[in-house]
Design an enzyme around this catalytic site. Structure first.
Site, PDB file in Angstrom:
ATOM      1  N   ARG A  33       0.659  -1.278  -0.050  1.00  0.00           N
ATOM      2  CA  ARG A  33      -0.066  -0.030  -0.022  1.00  0.00           C
ATOM      3  C   ARG A  33       0.822   1.215  -0.173  1.00  0.00           C
ATOM      4  O   ARG A  33       0.296   2.363  -0.206  1.00  0.00           O
ATOM      5  CB  ARG A  33      -0.959  -0.113   1.266  1.00  0.00           C
ATOM      6  CG  ARG A  33      -2.218  -1.054   1.227  1.00  0.00           C
ATOM      7  CD  ARG A  33      -3.369  -0.409   1.807  1.00  0.00           C
ATOM      8  NE  ARG A  33      -3.069  -0.286   3.361  1.00  0.00           N
ATOM      9  CZ  ARG A  33      -3.910   0.334   4.045  1.00  0.00           C
ATOM     10  NH1 ARG A  33      -5.040   0.780   3.672  1.00  0.00           N
ATOM     11  NH2 ARG A  33      -3.785   0.391   5.289  1.00  0.00           N
ATOM     12  N   ASP A  34       2.114   1.220   0.110  1.00  0.00           N
ATOM     13  CA  ASP A  34       3.030   2.613   0.240  1.00  0.00           C
ATOM     14  C   ASP A  34       4.334   2.347  -0.529  1.00  0.00           C
ATOM     15  O   ASP A  34       5.315   2.622   0.081  1.00  0.00           O
ATOM     16  CB  ASP A  34       3.033   3.078   1.650  1.00  0.00           C
ATOM     17  CG  ASP A  34       3.531   4.312   1.625  1.00  0.00           C
ATOM     18  OD1 ASP A  34       3.336   5.149   0.826  1.00  0.00           O
ATOM     19  OD2 ASP A  34       4.098   4.944   2.898  1.00  0.00           O
ATOM     20  N   LEU A  35       4.216   1.929  -1.710  1.00  0.00           N
ATOM     21  CA  LEU A  35       5.386   1.769  -2.335  1.00  0.00           C
ATOM     22  C   LEU A  35       6.001   2.865  -3.027  1.00  0.00           C
ATOM     23  O   LEU A  35       5.041   3.665  -3.647  1.00  0.00           O
ATOM     24  CB  LEU A  35       5.389   0.453  -3.617  1.00  0.00           C
ATOM     25  CG  LEU A  35       5.159  -1.026  -3.197  1.00  0.00           C
ATOM     26  CD1 LEU A  35       4.676  -1.851  -4.010  1.00  0.00           C
ATOM     27  CD2 LEU A  35       6.526  -1.811  -2.351  1.00  0.00           C
ATOM     28  N   ASN A  50      10.735   4.068   0.059  1.00  0.00           N
ATOM     29  CA  ASN A  50      10.819   2.937   0.712  1.00  0.00           C
ATOM     30  C   ASN A  50      11.398   1.811   0.278  1.00  0.00           C
ATOM     31  O   ASN A  50      11.444   0.661   0.599  1.00  0.00           O
ATOM     32  CB  ASN A  50       8.999   2.490   0.880  1.00  0.00           C
ATOM     33  CG  ASN A  50       8.489   3.427   2.025  1.00  0.00           C
ATOM     34  OD1 ASN A  50       9.267   3.902   2.825  1.00  0.00           O
ATOM     35  ND2 ASN A  50       7.131   3.337   1.749  1.00  0.00           N
TER      36      ASN A  50
END
Ligand code: NAG
Ligand code: NAG
Ligand code: NAG
Ligand code: NAG
Ligand code: NAG
Ligand code: NAG
Ligand code: NAG
Ligand code: NAG
Ligand code: NAG
Length: 699
Positions: free
Chosen positions: A507-509, A513
């Site tokens: 959900r937060d690529l 990150n």
């Protein structure tokens, strides 16, 4: 022979060999009877009662079945162990007002056997709920009802459990087999111990249980309502669907499965809606005593409770034998008045103590419950259970069985007694370790573990490059290194989506990150927003959209829907950023209104895609490899979820240049939007640039 005569013979034959299924009203009164071949139908035509033979059998039984379901489905059988050999069966109300089932020799095979006061006349009625009731006509008192004597099926609004006034503990018993309704081995019944709970038994052996009152862990799905009743009259539960038109049943089968079925009229079949036991750890005592079972554990589902160790380490680690289970560490300190304490285990199926039992103390606060357990040295664990406004206390003495990791917020936390040394050791460790995050932490560790000391944030080189115009850094990132990084990231995401036993959506690529070690191997980090989907689940939805704009797919940013394909979208953005050395959310002097995606798309349709390639890749690069990567990136950021490839396809396309790959359609988010526009769309507080929202919702 003329045709008239033939017709008469045919009609005669028909009457002789196919007894008319004459349907009468829903009521059977005294001196009336239902013969084999006749049926009685309830008022709204929901249920029928009559004689039937199961699938491959010629025996005749009296039963109730769904009238509207094409496939004859029995919900109740009267003479389940005493069938008729022939079609001589008759159901009638006899002189004394009882319902009796008898044969042509007036031998009774079954009867309601209730006493009717004062020779009052009675009538039997089949209700639309599927309940057959015997009522005294003068005062309408129900003398007997089939709902009190279930066979293997629970219907909506039918109570299962104890009737405190009559002492009747209504239970389900499986059929012997599909063609024999006789009393089988599998039983689902209320066990009237201190903390009452439902048990599914196979023979005499417990096979599955709900957990203690109020049977929280047995709660079915959300559109099914379950009523828990605990008052002077009843200790029971019933279920029903909000929509009463749904035809449904819960049944215990002879393999030991408890299943909730819903009739699918379109497909003419029963669909399984819910069942138990379902996962490895649902099975009673799967890991033995003093252990905790976690069906999601990648390696081995069993582990020992804090302060305990495997009873037989060899068998435990080889996962063999029935002698699983744990025992107290012998070298441990005494747990009696020796500064022992409790370790909290969050959201588990509360244990069962088969031998020494439980103690249920109603209206007792958490603190009082804890102190009381601490004072009694044989108290091995306790929990504080909420039942409406009341807080009740449950103690366990001795062996703790069947603790299962649940991750359902309705499940209680239990507190396991440990010695002073284990208390010190575990207070830190167990804080959040066993929660949902803990599961992720394990997975993350196994993915990110070999991180070398020197790490470099991928986004740093993109940002530095932008700011400093970064010659040293950029020269170290030639095309082949970038391509290797792209493949590495794709493999990492593939692992999350398919190879780990859980399906994880990150959900937060985003580039920040992705960590790079000193050999430029990428590692995916920051699983703070990651979610686990169940094996069969493809997408999920959230009300609170968290993530980073520029990397979020449209269906996630706008509707909160996330799936593996929303990660694919983020990957596409990352890929294009790596190829171009630009950020998607940045602006470009040439096209201030376009995002990076929009910019690439425009160049792509003009056949000038190579213009986007980072100018600092000054050495030669493999043109078709770069073009292919851009094309794959564009495929990943397509507007329609269904058009986007999955990670496996992405990786195959990256690896093999023999296959042709489709032409991308117009991507999403071509134009740059101001932060306020997006905020209003997503109805959530979201960050626009690098900052991730840390507003994690409760799981
Ligand atoms: C049923 O039959 C018996 C005997 O034939 C008779 O005495 C009785 O009145 C009948 N009952 C009803 C309700 O008709
Ligand atoms: C009935 O018997 C046939 C043949 O033995 C078998 O294939 C079928 O599964 C049986 N049906 C049921 C419901 O047991
Ligand atoms: C059915 O047949 C068997 C064997 O022929 C006999 O023993 C039994 O009594 C019969 N049962 C009934 C209800 O007629
Ligand atoms: C059937 O048996 C009952 C008693 O069990 C008796 O009252 C009744 O008269 C019998 N009926 C016939 C037709 O034999
Ligand atoms: C009917 O009930 C009485 C007691 O209520 C019991 O003694 C008798 O065995 C029962 N008869 C049948 C056939 O179940
Ligand atoms: C079950 O009971 C509820 C409430 O008493 C009622 O609204 C509903 O219609 C009933 N459903 C069925 C299928 O009988
Ligand atoms: C009978 O079935 C209908 C739909 O088929 C349903 O709406 C109704 O509630 C049922 N009646 C009862 C008493 O369950
Ligand atoms: C058992 O307890 C001793 C002493 O506290 C400790 O050194 C040892 O590691 C423990 N063993 C296990 C398996 O926890
Ligand atoms: C501890 O609890 C058990 C089980 O209720 C009880 O039998 C025992 O007497 C208690 N011991 C003390 C010291 O209170």
């Amino acid at each position: 022979m003329n045709s008239n005569k033939l017709l008469k013979i045919l009609i005669l034959a028909f009457l002789l060999f196919f007894p008319f299924s004459s349907s009468s009203t829903e009521t059977l009164i005294q001196n009336q009877s239902i013969k084999d071949g006749q049926i009685l139908i309830s008022k709204e035509k929901n249920f029928s009662i009559g004689f039937f033979s199961p699938a491959n059998s010629s025996y005749r039984y009296l039963g109730i079945w769904f009238a509207k379901v094409k496939e004859q489905t029995l919900v109740w059988v009267a003479n389940r162990n005493d069938p008729f050999n022939d079609s001589s069966g008759v159901l009638s109300i006899n002189q004394d007002g009882n319902l009796v089932l008898h044969d042509s020799f007036n031998r009774s095979l079954w009867s309601t056997n209730v006493s009717v006061q004062g020779q009052a006349s009675t009538a039997a009625q089949l209700l639309d709920s599927g309940n057959l009731v015997l009522v005294q006509e003068n005062n309408k008192k129900v003398l007997w009802q089939s709902f009190d004597y279930p066979t293997d099926t629970l219907l909506p609004n039918m109570s299962l459990g104890l009737n405190r006034r009559t002492g009747l503990n209504r239970l389900l018993t499986s059929w012997k087999s599909r063609d024999d309704p006789g009393t089988g081995d599998c039983i689902y019944k209320l066990n009237l111990i201190e903390a009452p709970q439902f048990f599914l038994y196979k023979g005499l052996i417990p096979y599955w249980r709900t957990g203690p009152w109020p049977w929280r862990s047995s709660t079915l799905k959300s559109n099914v309502k379950v009523n828990y009743i605990n008052n002077g009259d009843e200790l029971s539960y019933k279920y029903f669907f909000d929509d009463s038109a749904i035809i449904t049943r819960i049944v215990v089968d002879n393999s030991g499965l408890l299943q909730l079925f819903v009739w699918n009229d379109g497909e003419h079949r029963w669909n399984e809606f819910w069942s138990a036991p379902k996962y490895r750890c649902d099975k009673y005592g799967q890991c033995g005593a003093y252990s905790i079972c976690n069906s999601d554990d990648i390696d081995f589902e069993c582990s020992c409770l804090p302060g305990y160790e495997p009873k037989s380490p060899r068998q435990w680690y080889l996962r063999e034998g029935s002698e699983l289970g744990c025992v107290r560490n012998k070298s441990g300190l005494s747990m009696c008045g020796n500064e022992e304490g409790f370790v909290k285990m969050e959201r588990v199926k509360a244990p069962f103590s088969p031998v020494t039992g439980h103690m249920y103390l109603s209206m007792m606060s958490y603190e009082a419950c804890k102190q009381a357990c601490l004072r009694n040295c044989s108290c091995t664990a306790f929990t504080s259970l909420k039942d409406g406004k009341e807080t009740n206390c449950l103690h366990w003495y001795g062996e703790l069985m069947d603790i299962e990791m649940h991750y359902d917020e309705r499940d209680p936390s239990i507190y396991v007694r440990v010695d002073a040394a284990d208390l010190a050791k575990n207070t830190m460790k167990f804080g959040g370790f066993l929660g949902n995050k803990g599961r992720l932490a394990l997975v993350v560790m196994s993915i990110v573990v070999p991180l070398l000391p020197m790490i470099l944030l991928a986004h740093l080189w993109i940002r530095n490059k932008k700011k400093m115009r970064d010659p040293t850094k950029s020269s170290s990132l030639n095309w082949s290194k970038r391509f290797k990084i792209i493949i590495g990231i794709a493999r990492g995401i593939l692992y999350l989506h398919y190879d780990s036993r859980l399906r994880i959506i990150h959900r937060d690529l985003k580039t920040s990150n992705i960590l790079l070690d000193d050999e430029m191997n990428p590692k995916i980090s920051d699983f703070g927003l990651a979610r686990i989907l169940k094996e069969d689940q493809i997408q999920d939805k959230t009300k609170r959209v968290v993530g980073t704009y520029g990397y979020m797919s449209p269906e996630y940013a706008v509707f909160g829907k996330f799936s593996t394909k929303s990660d694919v979208f983020s990957f596409g953005v990352i890929l294009l950023e790596i190829v171009s050395g630009k950020k998607n959310s940045g602006s470009y002097m040439e096209h201030p209104s376009l995002t990076l995606i929009g910019h690439v798309w425009e160049l792509w349709i003009e056949d000038k895609a190579l213009d986007i390639v980072d100018s600092s890749i000054n050495e030669s690069y493999v043109t078709h490899e770069v073009l292919r990567s851009i094309q794959i990136g564009l495929l990943c950021v397509q507007e329609d979820v269904r058009d986007r490839p999955d990670m496996l396809e992405v990786l195959l396309m990256l690896y093999t240049d023999a296959t042709t790959i489709p032409s991308p359609k117009q991507p999403a988010f071509i134009f740059r939007t101001t932060s306020n526009d997006l905020k209003s769309v997503a109805e959530g507080p979201c960050s626009i640039n690098e900052v991730t929202l840390t507003n994690i919702e409760a799981r």
